[in-house]
Design a protein around this motif. Structure first.
Motif, PDB file in Angstrom:
ATOM      1  N   LEU A  90      10.219 -37.471  41.023  1.00 24.82           N
ATOM      2  CA  LEU A  90       9.195 -38.502  41.222  1.00 24.82           C
ATOM      3  C   LEU A  90       8.419 -38.732  39.928  1.00 24.82           C
ATOM      4  O   LEU A  90       8.102 -37.788  39.184  1.00 24.82           O
ATOM      5  CB  LEU A  90       8.241 -38.078  42.337  1.00 24.82           C
ATOM      6  N   ALA A  91       8.073 -40.049  39.681  1.00 26.71           N
ATOM      7  CA  ALA A  91       7.293 -40.408  38.504  1.00 26.71           C
ATOM      8  C   ALA A  91       5.805 -40.271  38.818  1.00 26.71           C
ATOM      9  O   ALA A  91       5.353 -40.464  39.950  1.00 26.71           O
ATOM     10  CB  ALA A  91       7.628 -41.824  38.071  1.00 26.71           C
ATOM     11  N   ASP A  92       5.014 -39.942  37.790  1.00 31.69           N
ATOM     12  CA  ASP A  92       3.579 -39.789  37.909  1.00 31.69           C
ATOM     13  C   ASP A  92       2.944 -40.458  36.695  1.00 31.69           C
ATOM     14  O   ASP A  92       3.619 -40.719  35.698  1.00 31.69           O
ATOM     15  CB  ASP A  92       3.203 -38.301  37.973  1.00 31.69           C
ATOM     16  N   ALA A  93       1.653 -40.728  36.782  1.00 30.38           N
ATOM     17  CA  ALA A  93       0.983 -41.428  35.679  1.00 30.38           C
ATOM     18  C   ALA A  93       1.144 -40.684  34.368  1.00 30.38           C
ATOM     19  O   ALA A  93       1.257 -41.288  33.294  1.00 30.38           O
ATOM     20  CB  ALA A  93      -0.498 -41.615  36.017  1.00 30.38           C
ATOM     21  N   SER A  94       1.164 -39.327  34.441  1.00 26.36           N
ATOM     22  CA  SER A  94       1.221 -38.542  33.205  1.00 26.36           C
ATOM     23  C   SER A  94       2.586 -37.927  32.917  1.00 26.36           C
ATOM     24  O   SER A  94       2.785 -37.290  31.888  1.00 26.36           O
ATOM     25  CB  SER A  94       0.184 -37.427  33.262  1.00 26.36           C
ATOM     26  N   GLY A  95       3.540 -38.035  33.901  1.00 24.37           N
ATOM     27  CA  GLY A  95       4.841 -37.428  33.663  1.00 24.37           C
ATOM     28  C   GLY A  95       5.732 -37.496  34.885  1.00 24.37           C
ATOM     29  O   GLY A  95       5.732 -38.503  35.616  1.00 24.37           O
ATOM     30  N   TYR A  96       6.454 -36.393  35.154  1.00 24.82           N
ATOM     31  CA  TYR A  96       7.418 -36.380  36.267  1.00 24.82           C
ATOM     32  C   TYR A  96       7.277 -35.072  37.047  1.00 24.82           C
ATOM     33  O   TYR A  96       6.854 -34.030  36.526  1.00 24.82           O
ATOM     34  CB  TYR A  96       8.851 -36.514  35.747  1.00 24.82           C
ATOM     35  N   ARG A  97       7.718 -35.132  38.311  1.00 22.52           N
ATOM     36  CA  ARG A  97       7.610 -33.969  39.199  1.00 22.52           C
ATOM     37  C   ARG A  97       8.867 -33.883  40.062  1.00 22.52           C
ATOM     38  O   ARG A  97       9.352 -34.882  40.575  1.00 22.52           O
ATOM     39  CB  ARG A  97       6.380 -34.127  40.082  1.00 22.52           C
ATOM     40  N   LEU A  98       9.383 -32.632  40.210  1.00 22.84           N
ATOM     41  CA  LEU A  98      10.511 -32.388  41.120  1.00 22.84           C
ATOM     42  C   LEU A  98       9.932 -31.860  42.429  1.00 22.84           C
ATOM     43  O   LEU A  98       9.244 -30.832  42.447  1.00 22.84           O
ATOM     44  CB  LEU A  98      11.493 -31.360  40.539  1.00 22.84           C
TER      45      LEU A  98
END
Length: 993
Positions: A90-98
């Motif tokens: 998943l994309a986030d404002a500051s980066g990515y997350r699994l």
């Protein structure tokens, strides 16, 4: 959803970096930057990883011109490549997350299993903890983060994950030790210790597992290895824990041995257990003392003796139960004379093998030289044996003989092994050899053998007497005498039966029974003790008690029991019903009634036997001779329809009535003899062949039987073998029977004389006739080889030509057996010192051929001949090598010719060492033994040995008188003596010149 890894794992870094799609397929990420990106997201699962940190992790110093755009491209491609799993990034404002749960990422799942396993360990749930740790370790398919060594973030992560793996291994080992599975620890712990040489807890586990497996010396070496590694690497001494463990190993601390780690195979119903067990405390103390000595790493044999009915069988059962908590108990059933006891050994070993875990079985297999991946095949064979399939069809008998002792010793790695044998004095030589082999193994063994004796060993079992004598020299034998039950024991029994008052009863019961446990049990089974002592005015007999008890069961039960008494083997309800002519339902009811009355007892799930053999004998004695014969016939017919063993059929038909009975006995006794001879149970083979001979009607059948009997007698060391073979030869010559002629010629082993005791003229007539009727090269070569031996007595040159022709024919036929025999015969009459070089060359080929032969006796004689030749050539290394292998074969088989050969080799060794007086005595002992046990040419061989030893040591002055005496006695039967005499005369004359 199961993903094929024992849980719902979707993302993997314990090995290759990969994911699992909806179909359960493993998706390995190929592009290295995509792989690095996925690994970094997995390591920080469920947390946002900043774009700048991801860029640094993926590109390092090789930063792209547009990092953010480059990262987006890699993420996009990774999502596409991962398929359904890509949606978890998943994309986030500051980066990515699994996004993934702890059970969906292998490393998180492993950590969770570690926590659960430790909780199970804390609750003393060793088996459950081991399962959890094993499941965690199964998640690894190699080193973590494979292929990412160039990325800096992976180095620290891989090290952390490796430590997790080692921690899991240690936790698993703790669980295995708690669960008595120390053998499995030894499978891979050496490699873990090599990788982590300073990890003390891992070393402690290795030391404990080695000690529990009976490898105390190896455990001490592991202690010293750790001490050296710590001193050399960090300049420290081992911790207090390790030092204490080392002291406990050195002192053989009993608390180090696994408890509850053994298991017990099903105990056979050797005897009735109607009453509570009392007394024998001193005898059990002796057993426990011997068991403690066996646990320390040695074999112990305990012989339990006592009067008939004193309770030896019951004592063995109590011993088995007493030791079953901490030992593997193997009860060997030797009462079945119709099925080789060797097969009983194989079955109980198979049953114990099935109780091993897969890891333990792999470790045991590896110890025995079998690849661990073949353990499943071993389990399949063991399962088939336990299920009752034919042992002969599953495992070769020579393999059982060779491997049984080593397998028992390997099982003692798991826990000490206790072998229980009721009536050890009736055990076959094969079983006794397994016991003897246990004491001579080079591998660690912790084995206690407990066997009962029915009478003095020297009178009934010379084989056991020899085994016992050999073990006694090394202090391995203890004897336990069972006395009659004392008044104190009887009082304790009545107390357990809640009998009161007892004072007047104890003395009377002791007077009536003499403390005999069987009579006491039978008396007390007839009624309350108060009535029993009033009913019997004098000591009763077992027969009277059995009659009384069966009469109380009613006439139908008494009649079916009388018929059952004729069985020579355990019987089933179906077999009893069919042979007695009753329905299965009725028979089952009557059998149940007899079991309830303790006249019969179950021997397996489906079969029965009398609670004591004396019960059956007492009932059979009440039948007339005609009733017994008719009953045996009905039983034989029922057994025949079931395809029962030939020995059992022969025994019943020999006691049966009917015109066809003699023909049946002949057929089955001959088959039983051949089966016994095949597994080298030669004494039993002699008995069956002798029985068959009693029923021969057609003279044409007598000759082949005589030839087979002669062979069995020769194996058994029965001097009648010469007379038997002479009679077979006479039958063949008189009847001009070509088939019998060939049968006789084939009957002898290449290592023995061709036709012992048969005159030269008769031998040549047989051999010449055989050559006329045989046209295949292999058989002709074997006949010519025998003819060459016979010719060597009169015409050595003709003998050599004939032997060379035999060898050439054998090579032409490509028949290895024929070539082996031809070469053996050729070497057998080349025994003089001047022929030594040629003989040694021939023996090398013989040894190479016999190494691939299944004929162990021929292999033995090849080795023995090689030993003699090597000793004559003063080649000590080859002599020792061949002698060691020959001795290893001889200890497996109770065959007189082999024992004689061992004795002659001892004489050769003594002579070679210069101990001529000792050698002379050993030669005399071998000659006497050979003459007493039907070994052909034993006297001639002794004289030849005397002459050759003097010749070899260049003692020509001593050679001459011995050679002259030998020539006078044996020149016509041993051409080697004549040759030596001629050469010694020449040497003597030359010395006087």
């Amino acid at each position: 959803m199961s993903r094929g890894y024992g849980c719902a794992v979707l993302f993997r870094i314990l090995g290759r970096v990969a994911a699992v799609d909806d179909d359960g397929r493993l998706v390995v990420v190929g592009a290295r930057r995509q792989r690095a990106l996925l690994a970094r997201l997995i390591l920080d699962a469920n947390r946002v990883v900043g774009s700048s940190l991801l860029v640094d992790s993926v590109w390092g110093s090789a930063m792209p011109v547009h990092p953010e755009a480059a990262l987006q491209v890699v993420v996009s491609r990774l999502r596409t490549g991962l398929g359904s799993c890509g949606r978890r990034i998943l994309a986030d404002a500051s980066g990515y997350r699994l996004e993934a749960g702890p059970e969906e990422i292998d490393v998180l799942w492993a950590e969770s299993l570690l926590r659960d396993g430790r909780l199970a360990l804390a609750s003393n749930e060793g088996a459950r903890a081991a399962d959890l740790f094993d499941q965690a370790l199964s998640l690894w398919d190699g080193d973590a983060l494979q292929g990412l060594e160039e990325f800096s973030f992976s180095v620290e992560a891989a090290h952390r994950i490796h430590q997790l793996r080692v921690t899991l291994v240690e936790a698993r080992n703790d669980a295995y030790l708690m669960d008595g599975r120390h053998i499995e620890i030894l499978v891979d712990i050496d490699s873990w210790v090599a990788d982590e040489p300073l990890r003390e807890h891992l070393r402690a586990q290795q030391i404990a597992a080695l000690y529990r497996a009976g490898r105390q010396a190896d455990a001490m070496r592991a202690c010293e290895s750790l001490r050296k590694a710590l001193r050399d690497e960090v300049g420290l001494n081992p911790s207090a824990e390790i030092q204490q463990l080392e002291r406990r190993v050195l002192n053989q601390d009993p608390s180090l041995v696994a408890t509850d780690g053994g298991f017990m195979t099903a105990l056979p119903a050797w005897t009735s257990e109607l009453l509570a067990y009392v007394g024998r405390e001193a005898q059990f103390e002796e057993i426990l003392k011997c068991f403690a000595e066996a646990v320390e790493g040695s074999v112990r044999l305990v012989l339990v003796d006592g009067a008939p009915g004193v309770g030896k069988s019951r004592f063995l059962l109590q011993t088995a139960r007493l030791l079953s908590r901490d030992a593997i108990v193997l009860p060997i059933h030797v009462h079945d004379v119709f099925s080789p006891a060797l097969h009983a050994v194989a079955r109980v070993i198979a049953e114990a093998t099935l109780s091993l875990s897969d890891g333990e079985l792999a470790a045991v297999a590896e110890t025995l030289g079998t690849a661990p991946d073949q353990a499943s095949g071993i389990r399949d064979v063991a399962s088939a044996l336990v299920a009752g399939e034919s042992t002969a069809r599953l495992v070769r008998d020579e393999l059982i003989l060779r491997e049984a002792a080593r397998w028992i010793a390997a099982l003692s790695m798991k826990a000490p092994v206790v072998v229980i044998v009721d009536d050890l004095d009736t055990a076959s030589p094969a079983v006794l050899h397994v016991i003897a082999q246990l004491a001579s193994l080079s591998m660690p063994e912790r084995v206690l053998v407990v066997g009962s004796l029915r009478s003095r060993v020297e009178w009934t079992s010379p084989h056991l007497a020899r085994v016992t004598a050999a073990l006694e020299t090394s202090g391995c034998v203890a004897r336990v005498e069972l006395p009659p039950l004392s008044e104190q024991d009887i009082d304790e029994l009545l107390t357990r039966m809640r009998v009161a008052p007892r004072a007047a009863l104890v003395g009377r019961l002791e007077e009536l029974t003499g403390g005999n446990a069987l009579l006491l049990a039978e008396l007390l089974s007839t009624g309350p003790p108060e009535r029993v002592v009033n009913d019997w005015s004098s000591p009763p007999r077992v027969r009277d008690l059995v009659r009384k008890r069966t009469a109380e069961l009613g006439r139908p039960t008494a009649e079916i029991l009388k018929h059952a008494s004729l069985f020579l083997h355990d019987f089933t309800v179906e077999l009893l019903a069919e042979s007695a002519g009753t329905t299965i339902g009725t028979t089952a009811t009557l059998v149940d009634r007899a079991v309830d009355a303790h006249v019969l007892q179950p021997s397996t799930i489906h079969s029965y036997r009398f609670a004591h053999q004396l019960f059956g004998q007492a009932l059979a004695a009440d039948l007339s001779a005609e009733q017994r014969a008719a009953g045996h016939r009905r039983i034989a017919c029922a057994l025949e329809r079931r395809g029962s063993p030939a020995a059992l059929l022969a025994a019943h038909w020999s006691a049966a009535s009917g015109a066809d009975a003699p023909e049946k006995v002949l057929e089955y006794a001959q088959t039983a003899g051949r089966e016994c001879l095949r597994i080298l149970e030669s004494a039993a083979a002699v008995r069956w062949f002798e029985l068959a001979l009693q029923y021969v009607r057609d003279p044409a059948d007598r000759g082949p039987l005589l030839a087979e009997l002669a062979q069995a007698q020769q194996f058994a060391g029965d001097p009648r073998c010469i007379e038997t073979l002479q009679e077979a030869v006479r039958v063949a010559l008189i009847a001009d029977d070509d088939e019998l002629t060939l049968h006789i010629i084939r009957a002898t082993t290449p290592g023995w004389s061709t036709l012992p005791g048969v005159t030269g003229g008769d031998t040549q007539r047989l051999l010449t006739r055989a050559l006329e009727v045989v046209d295949d090269s292999a058989t002709r070569s074997r006949i010519l080889a025998r003819l060459a031996v016979d010719l060597s007595l009169d015409d050595p040159l003709a003998a050599e030509r004939t032997a060379d022709e035999a060898v050439a024919l054998a090579r032409e036929s490509n028949d290895r057996t024929a070539l082996l025999e031809s070469l053996m015969r050729r070497a057998s009459f080349s025994l003089t010192p001047h022929s030594l070089t040629a003989r040694r060359l021939a023996l090398r080929e013989i040894l190479e051929l016999s190494s691939r032969s299944t004929d162990v006796v021929t292999r033995y004689f090849a080795l023995s001949a090689s030993v003699v030749a090597a000793i004559q050539a003063a080649d000590l290394l080859e002599a020792e090598s061949s002698s060691t292998e020959a001795d290893a074969i001889a200890v497996h088989y109770d065959l007189s010719p082999l024992e004689w050969s061992v004795m002659t080799r001892r004489a050769w060794r003594a002579g070679l060492a210069g101990r001529l007086d000792n050698a002379e005595q050993l030669i005399l002992d071998a000659s006497n033994f050979g003459n007493e046990h039907g070994v052909t040419h034993a006297s001639e061989a002794a004289q030849l040995q005397r002459v050759t030893l003097r010749w070899q040591q260049n003692r020509i002055g001593e050679v001459l008188p011995v050679a002259r005496a030998a020539h006078s006695d044996y020149a016509q039967r041993s051409p080697g003596i004549t040759t030596i005499l001629i050469r010694s005369l020449a040497e003597h004359a030359r010395g006087h010149d």
